[in-house]
Motif scaffolding. Sequence first.
Motif, mmCIF file in Angstrom:
data_model
loop_
_atom_site.group_PDB
_atom_site.id
_atom_site.type_symbol
_atom_site.label_atom_id
_atom_site.label_comp_id
_atom_site.label_asym_id
_atom_site.label_seq_id
_atom_site.Cartn_x
_atom_site.Cartn_y
_atom_site.Cartn_z
ATOM 1 N N ASP A 1 0.865 -1.179 0.000
ATOM 2 C CA ASP A 1 0.000 0.000 0.000
ATOM 3 C C ASP A 1 0.903 1.231 0.000
ATOM 4 O OD1 ASP A 1 -2.239 1.522 -0.046
ATOM 5 O OD2 ASP A 1 -2.969 0.959 1.950
ATOM 6 N N HIS A 2 0.354 2.358 -0.460
ATOM 7 C CA HIS A 2 1.142 3.564 -0.663
ATOM 8 C C HIS A 2 0.473 4.746 0.018
ATOM 9 C CE1 HIS A 2 3.334 1.323 -3.811
ATOM 10 N NE2 HIS A 2 2.137 0.829 -4.096
ATOM 11 N N SER A 3 1.276 5.699 0.438
ATOM 12 C CA SER A 3 0.760 6.841 1.178
ATOM 13 C C SER A 3 1.608 8.069 0.870
ATOM 14 C CB SER A 3 0.800 6.536 2.682
ATOM 15 O OG SER A 3 0.487 7.661 3.449
ATOM 16 N N PHE A 4 0.939 9.239 0.832
ATOM 17 C CA PHE A 4 1.629 10.503 0.568
ATOM 18 C C PHE A 4 1.296 11.504 1.673
ATOM 19 C CE2 PHE A 4 1.054 8.425 -3.494
ATOM 20 C CZ PHE A 4 2.269 8.610 -4.133
ATOM 21 N N GLY A 5 2.183 12.457 1.864
ATOM 22 C CA GLY A 5 1.945 13.483 2.869
ATOM 23 C C GLY A 5 2.953 14.604 2.736
ATOM 24 N N ALA A 6 2.867 15.566 3.644
ATOM 25 C CA ALA A 6 3.746 16.733 3.580
ATOM 26 C C ALA A 6 4.040 17.248 4.978
ATOM 27 C CB ALA A 6 3.124 17.835 2.730
ATOM 28 N N GLY A 7 5.184 17.894 5.095
ATOM 29 C CA GLY A 7 5.585 18.494 6.356
ATOM 30 C C GLY A 7 6.608 19.585 6.096
ATOM 31 N N VAL A 8 7.333 19.980 7.136
ATOM 32 C CA VAL A 8 8.312 21.056 7.010
ATOM 33 C C VAL A 8 9.453 20.814 7.994
ATOM 34 C CG1 VAL A 8 7.190 22.555 8.716
ATOM 35 C CG2 VAL A 8 8.581 23.578 6.895
ATOM 36 N N ARG A 9 10.655 21.260 7.638
ATOM 37 C CA ARG A 9 11.783 21.276 8.556
ATOM 38 C C ARG A 9 12.335 22.696 8.582
ATOM 39 N NH1 ARG A 9 14.512 17.168 10.421
ATOM 40 N NH2 ARG A 9 13.827 15.836 8.700
ATOM 41 N N LEU A 10 12.530 23.233 9.777
ATOM 42 C CA LEU A 10 13.047 24.581 9.971
ATOM 43 C C LEU A 10 14.419 24.515 10.624
ATOM 44 C CD1 LEU A 10 9.779 26.179 11.396
ATOM 45 C CD2 LEU A 10 10.537 26.114 9.003
ATOM 46 N N GLY A 11 15.299 25.450 10.268
ATOM 47 C CA GLY A 11 16.640 25.395 10.825
ATOM 48 C C GLY A 11 17.254 26.753 11.081
ATOM 49 N N TYR A 12 18.249 26.745 11.973
ATOM 50 C CA TYR A 12 19.068 27.922 12.271
ATOM 51 C C TYR A 12 20.531 27.486 12.257
ATOM 52 C CZ TYR A 12 21.880 31.073 15.091
ATOM 53 O OH TYR A 12 22.911 31.874 15.533
ATOM 54 N N PHE A 13 21.408 28.360 11.766
ATOM 55 C CA PHE A 13 22.840 28.083 11.698
ATOM 56 C C PHE A 13 23.576 29.369 12.056
ATOM 57 C CE2 PHE A 13 26.962 27.361 9.777
ATOM 58 C CZ PHE A 13 27.142 25.976 9.803
ATOM 59 N N GLY A 14 24.526 29.285 12.993
ATOM 60 C CA GLY A 14 25.239 30.492 13.409
ATOM 61 C C GLY A 14 26.720 30.255 13.623
ATOM 62 N N ARG A 15 27.534 31.146 13.084
ATOM 63 C CA ARG A 15 28.978 31.128 13.331
ATOM 64 C C ARG A 15 29.252 32.127 14.452
ATOM 65 N NH1 ARG A 15 31.686 28.260 9.580
ATOM 66 N NH2 ARG A 15 30.738 27.913 7.538
ATOM 67 N N LEU A 16 29.301 31.615 15.684
ATOM 68 C CA LEU A 16 29.458 32.491 16.834
ATOM 69 C C LEU A 16 30.842 33.115 16.880
ATOM 70 C CD1 LEU A 16 27.593 30.448 19.590
ATOM 71 C CD2 LEU A 16 26.684 32.044 17.879
ATOM 72 N N THR A 17 31.853 32.337 16.498
ATOM 73 C CA THR A 17 33.216 32.835 16.353
ATOM 74 C C THR A 17 33.818 32.138 15.138
ATOM 75 O OG1 THR A 17 34.319 31.119 17.666
ATOM 76 C CG2 THR A 17 33.377 32.968 18.879
ATOM 77 N N ASP A 18 35.036 32.448 14.819
ATOM 78 C CA ASP A 18 35.702 31.774 13.702
ATOM 79 C C ASP A 18 35.901 30.285 13.976
ATOM 80 O OD1 ASP A 18 35.832 34.144 12.319
ATOM 81 O OD2 ASP A 18 37.906 34.597 12.914
ATOM 82 N N ALA A 19 35.857 29.898 15.256
ATOM 83 C CA ALA A 19 36.117 28.501 15.616
ATOM 84 C C ALA A 19 34.885 27.763 16.114
ATOM 85 C CB ALA A 19 37.204 28.425 16.688
ATOM 86 N N LEU A 20 33.789 28.481 16.380
ATOM 87 C CA LEU A 20 32.630 27.852 17.018
ATOM 88 C C LEU A 20 31.363 28.104 16.206
ATOM 89 C CD1 LEU A 20 31.569 26.301 19.509
ATOM 90 C CD2 LEU A 20 31.144 28.533 20.580
ATOM 91 N N THR A 21 30.673 27.010 15.849
ATOM 92 C CA THR A 21 29.439 27.067 15.064
ATOM 93 C C THR A 21 28.347 26.303 15.797
ATOM 94 O OG1 THR A 21 30.722 27.106 13.019
ATOM 95 C CG2 THR A 21 28.405 26.570 12.826
ATOM 96 N N VAL A 22 27.120 26.813 15.717
ATOM 97 C CA VAL A 22 25.983 26.130 16.327
ATOM 98 C C VAL A 22 24.889 25.961 15.274
ATOM 99 C CG1 VAL A 22 26.469 26.981 18.639
ATOM 100 C CG2 VAL A 22 24.959 28.295 17.144
ATOM 101 N N GLY A 23 24.029 24.999 15.509
ATOM 102 C CA GLY A 23 22.920 24.762 14.597
ATOM 103 C C GLY A 23 21.760 24.114 15.320
ATOM 104 N N ALA A 24 20.557 24.278 14.773
ATOM 105 C CA ALA A 24 19.356 23.669 15.342
ATOM 106 C C ALA A 24 18.355 23.426 14.218
ATOM 107 C CB ALA A 24 18.738 24.577 16.413
ATOM 108 N N ALA A 25 17.569 22.376 14.374
ATOM 109 C CA ALA A 25 16.551 22.043 13.371
ATOM 110 C C ALA A 25 15.346 21.439 14.066
ATOM 111 C CB ALA A 25 17.100 21.081 12.327
ATOM 112 N N PHE A 26 14.168 21.668 13.484
ATOM 113 C CA PHE A 26 12.908 21.178 14.055
ATOM 114 C C PHE A 26 11.977 20.752 12.928
ATOM 115 C CE2 PHE A 26 8.448 22.173 15.096
ATOM 116 C CZ PHE A 26 8.249 21.256 16.129
ATOM 117 N N ALA A 27 11.407 19.540 13.057
ATOM 118 C CA ALA A 27 10.415 19.045 12.097
ATOM 119 C C ALA A 27 9.227 18.512 12.871
ATOM 120 C CB ALA A 27 11.004 17.948 11.216
ATOM 121 N N PRO A 28 8.058 19.173 12.796
ATOM 122 C CA PRO A 28 6.874 18.643 13.468
ATOM 123 C C PRO A 28 6.420 17.335 12.819
ATOM 124 C CG PRO A 28 6.276 20.480 12.049
ATOM 125 C CD PRO A 28 7.777 20.402 12.037
ATOM 126 N N LYS A 29 5.496 16.657 13.474
ATOM 127 C CA LYS A 29 4.982 15.398 12.935
ATOM 128 C C LYS A 29 4.469 15.606 11.520
ATOM 129 C CE LYS A 29 1.062 13.585 14.426
ATOM 130 N NZ LYS A 29 0.102 12.850 15.292
#
Length: 431
Positions: A218-246
């Motif tokens: 059987d086959h199924s289709f659907g849709a969603g979203v993924r959101l993200g943030y990316f930051g270079r806090l310094t030349d040596a330190l990077t952070v990131g975050a992502a969120f995808a609801p059900k």
Amino acid sequence: MEILKRLARLAPLAGALAALPAFATNGYFPHGYGLKAKGMGGASLALAQDAMGGANNPASMVWAGSRFDAGADAFSPRRDAERSGAGFPTLNGRVESGRKWFGVPEVGYNRMLRDDLSVGLTVYGNGGMNTSYPQGNFNCGAGPANMLCGSGGLGVDLMQLVVAPTVAYKLAPRHSVGAALLLGYQRFEALGLHAFDNAPGFPPFTQSPGNVTNRGHDHSFGAGVRLGYFGRLTDALTVGAAFAPKMNMRRFDRYAGLFAGNGDFDIPQNYGIGVAFTPAPAWTLAADWQRINYSGVASVGNPSAARAPLGAANGPGFGWRDIDVFKLGAAWRMNERLTLRAGYNRGDNPIRASDVSFNILAPGVMTSHYTAGFTWALTKDNELTGAFMVAPRRSVTGPSLFNAVLGPGAGGTETIRMREFSVGLAWGRRF
């Protein structure tokens, strides 16, 4: 217009990927997306190494540059199940899942429209609830049967494909946000679950007889979203975050009597945060934390001992609990052409002992994964990436469901086991 034409050229490739199964290690999610991330234990949220940001962190794509990546893993899960101590000795025995090698493809494309704006496309998959057990030497009182007292072979086949168009934008010179539209397709089949289809001699398990097993794909289709943030806090330190609801998916109508919610099988909510640190020019250290909320999908998270019938909104599921995953990785640029990687991925086991019977079908018990990888610069703009993963054997033992169906002690105890490894190659091109 030109970028739309380029993205459209990838559509046939996405269609071809839909015909291939994908497999997984953190429950039924992979330990990472992209061969570079897989070589670093899956750590990726604070890195911009390739065009797989639609699966990891969409905000990273504006830092990755214009590029195309395509590759595949050869993935080998080894699974078996055993029942012992049953009051009915013909229920005792051990079986091993048949297919042991699978191809797991990946593809990503990213295009810089400006220095602060990119669009792209990532195609990736989930899966792992994929087993194929032979009938074995079991007898449930009415002749030969498989381990769960059905006819013929026993197993399930779940594949989830996501096509993720992405856009990423730099809010400031060191900070970006991104979004990916997740267009999902999934395919499912169950075999050998006749005992749960209100079969003679068994309790009435399902509210929808005839829609439990052996109905083909059987086959199924659907849709969603993924959101993200990316930051270079310094030349040596990077952070990131992502969120995808059900991610809401159409029901599997052919299996409305198996999955809770009349065949409902959504893709669970997941999110995470990551950090990357460059202590020296040749070294990168990265760590991610990821949360996967399997309990938010009734067909996965409901306990298998739920008293409602199969297929009901509050009916039995696989009993998977929410899990935390920790991913650690290191990369060393040995010289201008060769980068070496290593990593470790530690995820919770989502399966409790009380749910072991249902999870004979989906023994996603893995916890520790050890990884290694490399990238070799073929030319200035072309590179070859490889990754290897090994996950040692893990098992869960618990009381058989047949103790409740046939009487105390009748089903004894059951054990599910799994170990796995993979090796993959990918080609990347900057343009």
